[in-house]
Design a protein around this motif. Structure first.
Motif, short mmCIF file in Angstrom:
data_model
loop_
_atom_site.label_atom_id
_atom_site.label_comp_id
_atom_site.label_asym_id
_atom_site.label_seq_id
_atom_site.Cartn_x
_atom_site.Cartn_y
_atom_site.Cartn_z
N ASP A 191 51.02 11.62 24.33
CA ASP A 191 52.19 12.38 23.86
C ASP A 191 53.26 12.36 24.96
O ASP A 191 53.13 13.02 25.99
N ILE A 192 54.30 11.60 24.73
CA ILE A 192 55.31 11.39 25.77
C ILE A 192 55.99 12.70 26.16
O ILE A 192 56.20 12.98 27.33
N ALA A 193 56.31 13.53 25.16
CA ALA A 193 56.98 14.80 25.45
C ALA A 193 56.11 15.67 26.36
O ALA A 193 56.62 16.33 27.28
N ALA A 194 54.81 15.67 26.13
CA ALA A 194 53.91 16.49 26.95
C ALA A 194 53.91 16.00 28.40
O ALA A 194 53.89 16.81 29.34
N VAL A 195 53.93 14.70 28.57
CA VAL A 195 53.94 14.13 29.93
C VAL A 195 55.26 14.48 30.64
O VAL A 195 55.28 14.86 31.81
N LEU A 196 56.36 14.42 29.88
CA LEU A 196 57.66 14.76 30.47
C LEU A 196 57.72 16.24 30.83
O LEU A 196 58.30 16.63 31.85
N HIS A 197 57.12 17.07 29.98
CA HIS A 197 57.08 18.51 30.25
C HIS A 197 56.40 18.77 31.58
O HIS A 197 56.89 19.52 32.43
N GLU A 198 55.26 18.13 31.77
CA GLU A 198 54.52 18.24 33.04
C GLU A 198 55.41 17.83 34.21
O GLU A 198 55.49 18.50 35.24
N MET A 199 56.11 16.73 34.04
CA MET A 199 56.89 16.16 35.14
C MET A 199 58.12 16.99 35.48
O MET A 199 58.40 17.26 36.65
N PHE A 200 58.85 17.45 34.46
CA PHE A 200 60.12 18.14 34.75
C PHE A 200 59.92 19.55 35.28
O PHE A 200 60.84 20.13 35.84
N LEU A 201 58.72 20.11 35.10
CA LEU A 201 58.48 21.43 35.67
C LEU A 201 57.61 21.36 36.92
O LEU A 201 57.17 22.38 37.44
N ALA A 202 57.36 20.16 37.41
CA ALA A 202 56.47 20.00 38.57
C ALA A 202 57.19 20.38 39.86
O ALA A 202 58.37 20.08 40.04
N PRO A 203 56.49 21.08 40.75
CA PRO A 203 57.09 21.39 42.05
C PRO A 203 57.46 20.13 42.83
O PRO A 203 58.42 20.13 43.60
N GLU A 204 56.71 19.03 42.59
CA GLU A 204 57.02 17.77 43.28
C GLU A 204 58.42 17.28 42.95
O GLU A 204 59.06 16.64 43.77
N LEU A 205 58.88 17.57 41.72
CA LEU A 205 60.23 17.15 41.35
C LEU A 205 61.24 17.95 42.16
O LEU A 205 62.21 17.39 42.70
N ASP A 206 61.03 19.26 42.27
CA ASP A 206 61.94 20.08 43.06
C ASP A 206 62.03 19.59 44.50
O ASP A 206 63.10 19.54 45.09
N ASP A 207 60.88 19.22 45.04
CA ASP A 207 60.86 18.74 46.43
C ASP A 207 61.65 17.45 46.59
O ASP A 207 62.15 17.15 47.67
N ALA A 208 61.72 16.67 45.51
CA ALA A 208 62.34 15.35 45.61
C ALA A 208 63.83 15.37 45.25
O ALA A 208 64.50 14.34 45.36
N LEU A 209 64.34 16.51 44.83
CA LEU A 209 65.73 16.57 44.36
C LEU A 209 66.70 16.20 45.48
O LEU A 209 66.53 16.60 46.62
N GLY A 210 67.71 15.44 45.11
CA GLY A 210 68.71 15.03 46.09
C GLY A 210 68.40 13.70 46.74
O GLY A 210 69.23 13.13 47.43
N GLY A 211 67.19 13.18 46.51
CA GLY A 211 66.78 11.98 47.23
C GLY A 211 66.74 10.72 46.38
O GLY A 211 66.35 9.65 46.86
#
Lengths: 400, 522
Positions: free
Chosen positions: B364-384
């Motif tokens: 389920d692509i939407a479920a995978v995206l949900h996991e990714m967009f709310l992941a703390p790892e994404l916040d850490d990577a913002l701006g880079g």
């Protein structure tokens, strides 16, 4: 007023440490090397035709190129008792071969058997052993460039591509510019300085600076050449035009260059003496001939290698095309090479000698061959060679 | 220089700042609240929110900023994951509806084109034949351009931004090249029927939709793959590029087996073939897609260690199900998504969690995206994350024109061509690279700056007619606007501020902002 003075100073220091200064420092006598990468896996056996192999003719009822007819002066050009050159390049690359300025290395390639374009292109450009972990930030031209940096002659690198190829990874800043179309520089010195300053201490700092410098230089160079040649110079097109521009830029400055040419993935309707592949080969041949002529006497100080990620299946497929294979044929060219030969290890092209009953085997490892050329060209030591192509002892084909 | 002294730019800035204050004071900035005091009480827009919005869209504009304010990340994400075609604003919906490709009928078109080529080839050589050939070619080029135009307009204007990003991502993942064979007649339909309906859906459906589309079947030569005339091209790329990845645990043997399974899946725009009665019930036809049992290898196969009984197109469905349920597929797709949306070297732990979600939800692509967009790892990577050319160009237009409809997309096509990332323009099936190293060379950076200038100075012809008729001069965009002061200005690097302060005109100021590291990273 004060700010303008500061900018002026800034510009001077920009040029002082930038690309321009490095280039002007290049001695005129160093050798040149150009890698021409044919992306898509060109069908080498319809370039270098194994005309003594009846198996070739059995395997390619629709695609095989007819045996040379020595009386006619057209058709395939016999190079020796086994090999002939495709008619499409007879008058260009064939002429260079007869002048001993071109040689071919059949059974050349990698030990990468994935038969994937992308995997094998990457493999070749990285130039690292195929077993074990790879460093995707280190290409073999990058390592060569770094090695030459400390040497007796400098070899300023350049890539004539829109994007920097993997082959040049790890060389620090290598300028790149596609020569397919070349326009006026877009920014004046003040603007270029402000743009550069935004990226000061950023990891793209030197990239940004080189990009702005190079545009100015190339535009200047092309403008000079145009007026010098009475505005009649550019009537060529396609790869021929790119090759001509490449020669003009390389004549004075750059010594280590990369260019790629696409359109070789002929799964369907490949053609034979004429057709899709023949058309592509003819254009490539004309370009390389133009390159040699435009360089003038400096052609004697230049080596060009043409290669592709793999060869294609020995047999034609069901669609008058060929599929991804393995061994290829590499070209080595230059004004002062010992050309006029088909070099490297070879064997008869019989069914039993094919790899997996489908492909040309690789008997001449590309890393060993290129390593041998580089060592001769720049007088490199064995340890320097090892740095460029780890675990691939150089093999000298005696072409230089 | 003196005409556009620093004073003027400062003046512009001061004016815009004033407007921000005034707008905020009157509550105009947010649709959620009409009370001035409530608007002032809104939390200050955080840098991470702005960057998060940049990732989940093709770039910020006023509407998306307001929407994120109103909903917060969780609800904004949920809304984006369920967005549909209604998210296309009216002028754009009309723009798209008038295109010939909006009413694509590949089967009819292929039949027409085939017949026309036949007729042309039968004509005696001469000017008339050349003219006919040229006309047909021009029609093909027009359709090819319309396909690109549709994608670009949707990317800029659709409110379903995440879905359009995913359409772009999948178009690139299942890349086809418009210049091959007669793909020009097929690419718009490929985007609209094979990709867009499944962009946020189930991965297996997406794979099958691309597999059953004539664009893919022609591009990777499976239309030529038949029993006795095996062509491995598609079989190999289906595993290497589309599902399992290059070290995904399959062998050359598996490639051959899959190629055999794929025999007979091809393209037919004409009449159905005459078939033996027992084959007739196995024949499949959907538009120009055809499964022709007469071309199929009915022998049994062994794929990835599983035996598959030879029985027709059902083998393909079984094989695709088998492939997409491999752990290698979950990991490969998760890694590709995270590389595009999160970081050039995405954290392993994140990939692992995404892959688990992929496996648990059966792709389920939407479920995978949900996991990714709310992941703390994404916040850490913002701006880079460096914007690839598509994101750079689209985000610059979203920011500069903020919803205002451009009429002419040809300049965009030229820019993306120059930067090497035109939709449907990648010749090899691996799609465009996802990481900075491929887009930030010296030549590409200077071209990017030129495009920044073309957009910033307002003379790119974006408001000209599609027919080339020049519009009345529209002037240059005002990038030092309310959106800038709310979402960009507070977070600018010192060196970017210095460059902006040195601008000698608004056009130059625009150029520097769009060329700055702040704008080129998200």
């Amino acid at each position: 007023m004060k700010r303008r003075d500061a900018l002026k100073l800034g510009c001077t220091s920009l040029l002082g440490v930038g690309l321009a200064a490095r280039l002007h420092a290049a001695p005129a006598s160093g050798p040149r090397f150009v890698l021409v990468f044919l992306r898509g896996g060109y069908d080498a056996l319809n370039l270098l035709v194994p005309y003594s192999s009846s198996f070739y003719y059995e395997s390619r009822p629709n695609l095989a190129i007819a045996r040379p007819d020595t009386a006619s002066g057209t058709g395939a050009l016999a190079l020796n008792a086994d090999w002939a050159l495709a008619p499409a390049v007879r008058d260009t690359v064939g002429a260079l071969y007869l002048a001993r300025q071109a040689a071919f290395v059949p059974f050349a390639g990698t030990d990468d058997l994935s038969r994937s374009h992308f995997e094998t292109q990457d493999s070749i450009e990285l130039g690292q052993p195929t077993v074990g972990a790879r460093d995707y930030r280190s290409g073999f031209l990058g390592r060569l460039s770094e090695t030459l940096l400390g040497g007796a002659v400098s070899a300023p690198p350049i890539s004539f591509t829109d994007a920097l190829p993997l082959a040049f990874e790890g060389a620090g800043t290598v300028p790149n510019l596609s020569l397919k179309s070349v326009g006026k520089p877009p920014f004046d010195e003040r603007q270029a300085q402000i743009l550069s300053d935004m990226y000061a201490e950023h990891h793209l700092e030197s990239v940004v600076r080189d990009g702005l410098d190079l545009r100015q230089e190339v535009a200047q160079k092309m403008a000079d050449e145009m007026s010098a040649s009475g505005r009649s110079a550019i009537n060529t097109k396609g790869f021929e035009l790119e090759a001509e521009r490449m020669a003009r830029l390389m004549r004075d400055k750059y010594r280590l260059a990369f260019i790629d040419v696409g359109g070789w993935d002929t799964h369907v309707g490949e053609g034979s003496a004429q057709g899709t592949l023949a058309g592509n080969l003819a254009s490539l041949g004309r370009g390389l001939q133009t390159f040699s002529q435009t360089l003038g006497t400096e052609w004697n100080n230049t080596v060009v290698v043409v290669l592709s990620e793999f060869g294609r299946t020995f047999r034609e497929n069901g669609n008058r095309g060929t599929d991804h294979g393995h061994g290829s044929v590499y070209w080595v060219m230059g004004g002062a090479i010992r050309g006029g030969s088909v070099a490297g290890e070879q064997r008869a092209l019989t069914r039993a000698n094919l790899l997996q009953d489908r492909d040309l085997p690789v008997l001449n490892d590309y890393r060993a061959i290129l390593g041998g050329l580089f060592q001769r060209l720049w007088g490199l030591s064995a340890s320097q060679g090892e740095r460029i192509f780890p675990q691939a002892p150089a093999r000298d084909l005696d072409l230089l | 220089m003196s005409r556009f002294g620093q004073g003027r730019v400062t003046g512009v800035a001061a004016l815009a700042a004033l407007c921000v204050a005034a707008c905020a004071g009157s509550g105009g900035g947010s649709t959620a609240s009409s009370a001035g005091s409530a608007a002032r009480a809104l939390p200050v827009f955080q840098r991470t929110d702005m960057l998060w919005l940049e990732r989940i869209s093709f770039g910020i504009d006023s509407a998306s900023v307001a929407e994120l304010h109103r909903l917060g990340r969780q609800r904004f994400l949920a809304q984006q994951l369920s967005a549909n075609d209604a998210a296309l604003p009216e002028p754009i919906a009309t723009e798209l509806a008038v295109l010939e490709v909006a009413h694509a009928d590949p089967a009819r078109w292929l039949a027409e084109v085939g017949a026309e080529y036949k007729a042309i080839n039968a004509m005696p050589e001469g000017a008339e034949r050349e003219e006919a050939r040229k006309k047909l070619n021009e029609r093909g080029n027009k359709l090819a351009y319309e396909a690109v135009r549709s994608e670009l307009l949707r990317a800029i204007y659709s409110r379903a931004q995440l879905r359009e990003e995913m359409v772009w991502f999948w178009l690139n993942h299942f890349s086809v090249h418009q210049q091959k064979a007669n793909l020009r007649w097929l690419t718009a339909d490929y985007a609209d029927r094979a990709i867009r309906p499944h962009a946020l859906g189930r991965f297996r459906d997406l794979v099958l939709a691309t597999l059953e589309h004539p664009a893919m079947l022609q591009y990777l030569d499976n239309s030529q793959n038949a029993v006795g005339h095996l062509n491995e091209n598609y079989a190999r790329e289906l595993m290497e590029l589309h599902t399992l990845g290059v070290n995904g645990g399959y062998s050359q043997q598996d490639v051959q087996q899959l190629a055999r399974i794929l025999t007979g899946s091809g393209v037919n725009a004409g009449n159905p073939p005459r078939l033996k009665p027992e084959w007739q019930k196995l024949y499949r036809r959907e538009g120009a897609f055809e499964f022709n049992p007469a071309r199929h290898d009915f022998g049994s196969k062994v794929l990835l260690g599983h035996s598959i009984e030879g029985r027709g197109f059902a083998e393909v469905e079984e094989a695709v199900t088998l492939i997409v349920r491999q752990p290698a597929c979950a990991r490969f797709i998760s890694r590709q998504l995270a590389t595009y949306f999160v970081a050039d070297n995405p954290p392993k732990a994140l990939i692992e969690r995404m892959a688990q979600t992929f496996a648990r939800t059966d792709g389920d692509i939407a479920a995978v995206l949900h996991e990714m967009f709310l992941a703390p790892e994404l916040d850490d990577a913002l701006g880079g994350k460096f914007k690839d050319p598509m994101r750079f160009v689209i985000s610059a237009l979203r920011f500069a024109y903020d919803g205002r409809t451009i009429s002419n997309t040809r300049p965009l096509v030229n820019w993306l061509n120059g930067l090497g990332e035109l939709p449907f323009g990648h010749s090899t099936p691996d799609g465009y690279p996802l990481t900075e190293a491929s887009w930030a060379s010296s030549g590409q950076m200077s071209r990017r700056f030129e495009i920044a200038r073309a957009i910033g100075s307002g003379n790119a012809g974006l408001f000209d007619g599609e027919d080339g008729a020049a519009a009345a001069p529209t002037g240059f965009p005002q990038l030092s606007n309310r959106l800038y002061f709310e979402a960009e200005e507070p977070f600018l690097a010192q060196r970017t501020r210095a460059a902006l302060a040195h601008a000698s005109s608004q056009q130059e100021w625009n150029t520097f902002l769009l060329a700055s590291p702040d704008f080129n990273y998200e």
